[in-house]
Design a protein around this motif. Structure first.
Motif, PDB file in Angstrom:
ATOM      1  N   LYS A 234       0.857  -1.181   0.000  1.00  0.00           N
ATOM      2  CA  LYS A 234       0.000   0.000   0.000  1.00  0.00           C
ATOM      3  C   LYS A 234       0.897   1.235   0.000  1.00  0.00           C
ATOM      4  O   LYS A 234       1.717   1.404   0.891  1.00  0.00           O
ATOM      5  CB  LYS A 234      -0.911  -0.031   1.224  1.00  0.00           C
ATOM      6  CG  LYS A 234      -1.916  -1.169   1.118  1.00  0.00           C
ATOM      7  CD  LYS A 234      -2.726  -1.397   2.358  1.00  0.00           C
ATOM      8  CE  LYS A 234      -3.678  -2.555   2.121  1.00  0.00           C
ATOM      9  NZ  LYS A 234      -2.969  -3.840   1.826  1.00  0.00           N
ATOM     10  N   ARG A 239       4.045  14.267  -1.402  1.00  0.00           N
ATOM     11  CA  ARG A 239       3.508  15.606  -1.609  1.00  0.00           C
ATOM     12  C   ARG A 239       4.561  16.493  -2.286  1.00  0.00           C
ATOM     13  O   ARG A 239       5.736  16.155  -2.371  1.00  0.00           O
ATOM     14  CB  ARG A 239       3.178  16.278  -0.276  1.00  0.00           C
ATOM     15  CG  ARG A 239       2.586  15.415   0.763  1.00  0.00           C
ATOM     16  CD  ARG A 239       2.020  16.247   1.895  1.00  0.00           C
ATOM     17  NE  ARG A 239       2.927  17.279   2.356  1.00  0.00           N
ATOM     18  CZ  ARG A 239       2.545  18.518   2.600  1.00  0.00           C
ATOM     19  NH1 ARG A 239       1.314  18.893   2.388  1.00  0.00           N
ATOM     20  NH2 ARG A 239       3.425  19.400   3.039  1.00  0.00           N
ATOM     21  N   ASP A 241       6.059  19.015  -1.183  1.00  0.00           N
ATOM     22  CA  ASP A 241       7.176  19.503  -0.365  1.00  0.00           C
ATOM     23  C   ASP A 241       8.087  18.371   0.090  1.00  0.00           C
ATOM     24  O   ASP A 241       8.908  18.553   0.983  1.00  0.00           O
ATOM     25  CB  ASP A 241       6.661  20.331   0.817  1.00  0.00           C
ATOM     26  CG  ASP A 241       5.930  19.482   1.845  1.00  0.00           C
ATOM     27  OD1 ASP A 241       5.667  18.291   1.551  1.00  0.00           O
ATOM     28  OD2 ASP A 241       5.617  20.000   2.920  1.00  0.00           O
ATOM     29  N   GLU A 268       6.181   8.778   8.057  1.00  0.00           N
ATOM     30  CA  GLU A 268       4.787   9.242   8.093  1.00  0.00           C
ATOM     31  C   GLU A 268       3.867   8.247   7.401  1.00  0.00           C
ATOM     32  O   GLU A 268       2.783   7.940   7.897  1.00  0.00           O
ATOM     33  CB  GLU A 268       4.690  10.613   7.412  1.00  0.00           C
ATOM     34  CG  GLU A 268       5.251  11.734   8.266  1.00  0.00           C
ATOM     35  CD  GLU A 268       5.287  13.065   7.533  1.00  0.00           C
ATOM     36  OE1 GLU A 268       5.852  14.012   8.096  1.00  0.00           O
ATOM     37  OE2 GLU A 268       4.757  13.149   6.401  1.00  0.00           O
ATOM     38  N   MET A 272       0.801   5.826   9.143  1.00  0.00           N
ATOM     39  CA  MET A 272      -0.588   5.884   8.674  1.00  0.00           C
ATOM     40  C   MET A 272      -1.044   4.565   8.073  1.00  0.00           C
ATOM     41  O   MET A 272      -2.152   4.474   7.543  1.00  0.00           O
ATOM     42  CB  MET A 272      -0.725   6.991   7.642  1.00  0.00           C
ATOM     43  CG  MET A 272      -0.526   8.373   8.256  1.00  0.00           C
ATOM     44  SD  MET A 272      -0.398   9.629   6.958  1.00  0.00           S
ATOM     45  CE  MET A 272      -2.018   9.471   6.230  1.00  0.00           C
ATOM     46  N   GLY A 273      -0.204   3.535   8.157  1.00  0.00           N
ATOM     47  CA  GLY A 273      -0.618   2.221   7.703  1.00  0.00           C
ATOM     48  C   GLY A 273      -0.213   1.874   6.278  1.00  0.00           C
ATOM     49  O   GLY A 273      -0.603   0.825   5.768  1.00  0.00           O
ATOM     50  N   SER A 396      -6.175  12.356  -1.170  1.00  0.00           N
ATOM     51  CA  SER A 396      -7.417  11.974  -0.477  1.00  0.00           C
ATOM     52  C   SER A 396      -8.184  10.845  -1.168  1.00  0.00           C
ATOM     53  O   SER A 396      -9.306  10.549  -0.788  1.00  0.00           O
ATOM     54  CB  SER A 396      -8.377  13.165  -0.308  1.00  0.00           C
ATOM     55  OG  SER A 396      -7.689  14.260   0.229  1.00  0.00           O
TER      56      SER A 396
ATOM     57  N   MET B   1      -3.725  -5.882   5.941  1.00  0.00           N
ATOM     58  CA  MET B   1      -3.649  -4.603   6.672  1.00  0.00           C
ATOM     59  C   MET B   1      -4.224  -3.477   5.835  1.00  0.00           C
ATOM     60  O   MET B   1      -3.696  -3.144   4.789  1.00  0.00           O
ATOM     61  CB  MET B   1      -2.187  -4.288   7.013  1.00  0.00           C
ATOM     62  CG  MET B   1      -1.985  -2.958   7.680  1.00  0.00           C
ATOM     63  SD  MET B   1      -0.213  -2.593   7.832  1.00  0.00           S
ATOM     64  CE  MET B   1       0.315  -2.577   6.121  1.00  0.00           C
ATOM     65  N   PRO B   3      -5.301   0.607   5.462  1.00  0.00           N
ATOM     66  CA  PRO B   3      -5.021   1.889   6.103  1.00  0.00           C
ATOM     67  C   PRO B   3      -6.222   2.299   6.949  1.00  0.00           C
ATOM     68  O   PRO B   3      -7.331   1.873   6.678  1.00  0.00           O
ATOM     69  CB  PRO B   3      -4.842   2.853   4.918  1.00  0.00           C
ATOM     70  CG  PRO B   3      -4.879   2.037   3.682  1.00  0.00           C
ATOM     71  CD  PRO B   3      -5.421   0.701   4.019  1.00  0.00           C
ATOM     72  N   PRO B   4      -5.959   3.114   7.960  1.00  0.00           N
ATOM     73  CA  PRO B   4      -7.067   3.549   8.807  1.00  0.00           C
ATOM     74  C   PRO B   4      -8.111   4.274   7.973  1.00  0.00           C
ATOM     75  O   PRO B   4      -7.823   4.848   6.929  1.00  0.00           O
ATOM     76  CB  PRO B   4      -6.419   4.502   9.816  1.00  0.00           C
ATOM     77  CG  PRO B   4      -5.002   4.664   9.417  1.00  0.00           C
ATOM     78  CD  PRO B   4      -4.685   3.680   8.365  1.00  0.00           C
ATOM     79  N   LEU B   7      -8.264   9.120   7.220  1.00  0.00           N
ATOM     80  CA  LEU B   7      -6.904   9.556   6.948  1.00  0.00           C
ATOM     81  C   LEU B   7      -6.838  11.072   6.906  1.00  0.00           C
ATOM     82  O   LEU B   7      -7.747  11.714   6.402  1.00  0.00           O
ATOM     83  CB  LEU B   7      -6.468   9.010   5.583  1.00  0.00           C
ATOM     84  CG  LEU B   7      -6.378   7.497   5.492  1.00  0.00           C
ATOM     85  CD1 LEU B   7      -6.093   7.104   4.053  1.00  0.00           C
ATOM     86  CD2 LEU B   7      -5.268   7.004   6.400  1.00  0.00           C
ATOM     87  N   PRO B   8      -5.747  11.652   7.395  1.00  0.00           N
ATOM     88  CA  PRO B   8      -5.538  13.075   7.146  1.00  0.00           C
ATOM     89  C   PRO B   8      -5.425  13.277   5.632  1.00  0.00           C
ATOM     90  O   PRO B   8      -5.034  12.364   4.911  1.00  0.00           O
ATOM     91  CB  PRO B   8      -4.189  13.375   7.809  1.00  0.00           C
ATOM     92  CG  PRO B   8      -3.876  12.206   8.664  1.00  0.00           C
ATOM     93  CD  PRO B   8      -4.644  11.045   8.127  1.00  0.00           C
ATOM     94  N   THR B   9      -5.773  14.447   5.160  1.00  0.00           N
ATOM     95  CA  THR B   9      -5.565  14.709   3.739  1.00  0.00           C
ATOM     96  C   THR B   9      -4.076  14.740   3.456  1.00  0.00           C
ATOM     97  O   THR B   9      -3.272  15.037   4.347  1.00  0.00           O
ATOM     98  CB  THR B   9      -6.171  16.066   3.334  1.00  0.00           C
ATOM     99  OG1 THR B   9      -5.503  17.074   4.087  1.00  0.00           O
ATOM    100  CG2 THR B   9      -7.651  16.104   3.623  1.00  0.00           C
ATOM    101  N   ALA B  10      -3.737  14.417   2.230  1.00  0.00           N
ATOM    102  CA  ALA B  10      -2.323  14.356   1.867  1.00  0.00           C
ATOM    103  C   ALA B  10      -1.623  15.677   2.174  1.00  0.00           C
ATOM    104  O   ALA B  10      -0.477  15.702   2.587  1.00  0.00           O
ATOM    105  CB  ALA B  10      -2.172  14.013   0.387  1.00  0.00           C
ATOM    106  N   SER B  11      -2.319  16.772   1.988  1.00  0.00           N
ATOM    107  CA  SER B  11      -1.651  18.065   2.148  1.00  0.00           C
ATOM    108  C   SER B  11      -1.249  18.346   3.581  1.00  0.00           C
ATOM    109  O   SER B  11      -0.435  19.207   3.844  1.00  0.00           O
ATOM    110  CB  SER B  11      -2.545  19.190   1.632  1.00  0.00           C
ATOM    111  OG  SER B  11      -3.697  19.275   2.444  1.00  0.00           O
ATOM    112  N   LEU B  13       0.047  16.048   5.614  1.00  0.00           N
ATOM    113  CA  LEU B  13       0.934  15.008   6.140  1.00  0.00           C
ATOM    114  C   LEU B  13       2.234  15.552   6.700  1.00  0.00           C
ATOM    115  O   LEU B  13       2.591  15.296   7.841  1.00  0.00           O
ATOM    116  CB  LEU B  13       1.295  14.024   5.032  1.00  0.00           C
ATOM    117  CG  LEU B  13       0.213  13.000   4.753  1.00  0.00           C
ATOM    118  CD1 LEU B  13       0.703  12.079   3.673  1.00  0.00           C
ATOM    119  CD2 LEU B  13      -0.085  12.249   6.030  1.00  0.00           C
ATOM    120  N   THR B  14       2.931  16.293   5.865  1.00  0.00           N
ATOM    121  CA  THR B  14       4.234  16.721   6.334  1.00  0.00           C
ATOM    122  C   THR B  14       4.098  17.782   7.409  1.00  0.00           C
ATOM    123  O   THR B  14       4.855  17.802   8.379  1.00  0.00           O
ATOM    124  CB  THR B  14       5.074  17.210   5.146  1.00  0.00           C
ATOM    125  OG1 THR B  14       5.069  16.167   4.180  1.00  0.00           O
ATOM    126  CG2 THR B  14       6.485  17.482   5.566  1.00  0.00           C
TER     127      THR B  14
END
Lengths: 443, 443
Positions: A234, A239, A241, A268, A272-273, A396, B1, B3-4, B7-11, B13-14
């Motif tokens: 998976k 991103r 940055d 990261e 998040m899995g 997303s 497995m 992913p949860p 999820l936070p949005t990709a933007s 993450l960092t």
């Protein structure tokens, strides 16, 4: 101090540097010694035949496959190979000696300026009982490419291949014994600059070393061992940055400088899995690599053509993976007219594919998914071998990737089998290089 | 497995990762210990007050300023500071101990994956006889920024500042004694990951160390010492296939991974008679850095406005230099209405400048030269301080840069004097942090 009057044009500079380095790595020059540019005595080339052997007097015990110790990835074999270089004399006598720590001054260049590069290979215990390396010449050539990019000294690649073979010959029989057919040790050739001068300068001292390390084998089931979950990978798309490599950078070389800076994004993703990062580049989100592996898709074009696609080498963004190259070469010879080899069950037969190295982006991949044209995707590299991909998270959206053969796509499964057959000696092939094992005296 | 689900949005993450790291570096959390996320005992923060001191029993002799030994940049002082960290316990007790080699396993992360970052500072012996550091908080804050980018552990920056001050206090009196006013030692705080696991993973072990090293002082003339040639710097503009840093990369952080990959271009530049590379970026040839220093120009706009210009920090391409920041801050406070300080001779008085941080490119610079609007250019960094530039070679053209004050431009000369006055205590300023020297027992 004025610059010389007749300067090369700017466009020739780096080419000149590379040409210079390539000259230094020329077989004849290196073996016979090359000049250090001061008109002084010639520099010695790396010469595997001179190796000095000191066997351990403190042999250690061999861990069980996929034991917790193996998963820790800290266990190496009894010996290692080292060879020092300095700018005054060139390469010193290589040594095979007991595995153990290095003594480095706090000013050592590699601790400050990432003057380091490495290779990843595997030593395989074949089903026929013999030890093999897989295309070692590709790794040693790439090590030279990497060394030149990071200002480390040149060498004749075949001499490094001989040193790797020597370590495998001495430690292979004990650490990857007969009875462990279908298993492997991980081989890590590495070069570091160990200059003690703290200024930011071209290294004048360096060391090559080779170690053999235990890695988990995700392909074998060992009773009583740590359980292996083996889903499709998976991936979390990177991103803007967090860019792994860029045009004019060094993504093509196996430098430490490509790995450390990727760890935050990787950490990261794992938290998040996800298993790995899918590295994208630029406004179009070009797809480059998956984790530290190359990335492949099989899709059908809008016109109905089945294609195996991976990113190209020409912009020097991605690593010239040995597994990548082998996948492409096998696909070009064996899949061009489809695959229905003798005894292949009907549902494992494969339609012919066109093999394409080209830039492609997430927009194309999404479109193929939405139109039902994406057949499968997989990552290819030495450490994780051929790893089917089941999901990509991008902006997303969870993009589900088919796994037509259950836990893998059909193309990944077949190509993986072909490669394993070569690595483990089920198929005799020039890529599988047999290691003549040495019996060392009881210690 | 899987992913949860949420999820936070990709933007995010960092940003989330950085926020997390920043939390870990929070003073209160770190000093009182933070959790390791497993609900286990809290991780210990770095605590300079706990330092364990072991003085050398083998003191060495202090080299003469600018002797060949100093030019070799290998000589460090009697002691160093080390502090270990691991993911289970956090920071261990810092140690001040005799300078000497580290023992690192061949599998150490920093030897393979460039998991390392550093700082460059100087310890100054002031004209008033006192030892000073220059804005050490800026370096320790930046070390934290770098550590977070390369997946090394967080710490409270002021604790590192205390450790640096401790080493300076113990070794400064002997190695930068009274009588050496106007001279300095180079201070190198460094962090490396010394994990022994060979997998490409977030480090679970690390070490901070601080050493004091002799560097040549290009600003002093020492009778009988190696002669110093001191022309304006000659820069060779980089080519498209040698790019130092990239948007989304790590050019802003002081990582080893920014330095090793620049050595080939630097070596080529030096072999052609240039001092450093002028790093350009992109199709427009944006001007970013000069060598490992920041780059400044003073020019007059077409409209007649005098400007001091340097590249901006917002794209995170260039290093947030302490000297860069100090130049900008001094110029903004002292040059805004010109400079005609008490007793300044008329020909050293300066017209007011507008201070501008913005992207600018070689086209603009060439146009300014061709139209006679370029006043001067200089590099600014800790190691080479304020270095006037006399020539840039760009695409087969030698661009001559004026040196209005003889061996320097007038702005560079004045700003350099201001900075030296703070560093060496001629001007009392909050940026000059006095070190209380310790008398250690005769050894």
């Amino acid at each position: 101090m004025s610059p010389p009057q007749a300067l090369p044009t700017a466009s020739s500079l780096t080419d000149a540097g590379i040409a210079h380095a390539a000259t230094n790595s020329n077989t004849t020059t290196m073996k016979n010694g090359s000049s250090n540019g001061n008109g002084a005595s010639p520099l010695a080339g790396l010469d595997a035949s001179k190796i000095a052997v000191t066997l351990t007097s403190n042999p250690r015990s061999v861990p069980e496959p996929n034991s917790p110790e193996v998963f820790a990835q800290k266990t190496c074999t009894d010996h290692m190979i080292t060879a020092s270089w300095d700018a005054e004399r060139g390469w010193h006598t290589p040594e095979l000696k007991p595995y153990g720590p290095f003594s480095l001054m706090p000013t050592a260049s590699c601790l400050h300026y990432a003057t380091e590069c490495f290779e990843g290979m595997k030593l395989y215990r074949g089903w026929d009982g013999r030890l093999r390396l897989f295309r070692p010449d590709r790794n040693t050539n790439r090590l030279l490419t990497s060394a030149q990019r990071i200002a480390l000294p040149a060498f004749e690649p075949s001499e490094v291949a001989k040193l790797i073979a020597k370590l495998c010959a001495v430690d292979g029989p004990k650490w990857l014994p007969k009875g462990r057919e279908g298993q492997f040790l991980y081989v890590r050739p590495t070069m570091i600059a160990d200059d003690e001068a703290l200024g930011v300068n071209m290294p004048r001292r360096a060391m090559l070393f080779v170690i053999l390390c235990f890695f988990p084998n995700l392909d074998v089931s060992v009773p009583g061992a740590v359980e292996i979950k083996k889903p499709g990978l998976k991936l979390l798309a990177s991103r803007d940055d967090m860019v792994r490599a860029w045009p004019g950078g060094f993504g093509y070389a196996k430098l430490g400088a490509n790995y450390g800076p990727s760890l935050i994004a990787q950490g990261e993703a794992r938290s998040m899995g996800y298993d790995q990062v899918l590295w994208l580049l630029g406004k179009e989100c070009d797809v480059t690599e998956a984790g530290a592996s190359n990335f492949f898709v099989v899709w059908r074009t809008k016109e109905g053509q089945l294609q195996l696609v991976t990113a190209p080498l020409d912009e020097r963004i991605i690593l010239d993976g040995v597994t990548r190259r082998s996948v492409l070469e096998l696909a070009r010879t064996r899949l061009i007219s489809g695959w229905a080899g003798a005894g292949v069950p009907e549902d494992e037969q494969l339609e012919p594919v066109e093999v394409v190295e080209r830039k492609f982006n997430m927009g194309e991949l999404l479109e193929a998914v939405d139109e039902g044209r994406l057949i499968e995707a997989f990552a290819a590299g030495t450490a994780f071998f051929i790893a089917p991909i089941s999901l990509i998270h991008f902006r997303s959206r969870d993009i589900e990737i088919p796994l037509a053969a259950g836990d893998s796509g059909k193309y990944a499964k077949t190509i993986k089998t072909w490669l394993k057959n070569i690595m483990y000696g089920k198929e005799s092939h020039e890529w599988g290089v047999v290691i003549q094992e040495e019996t060392i005296a009881p210690q």
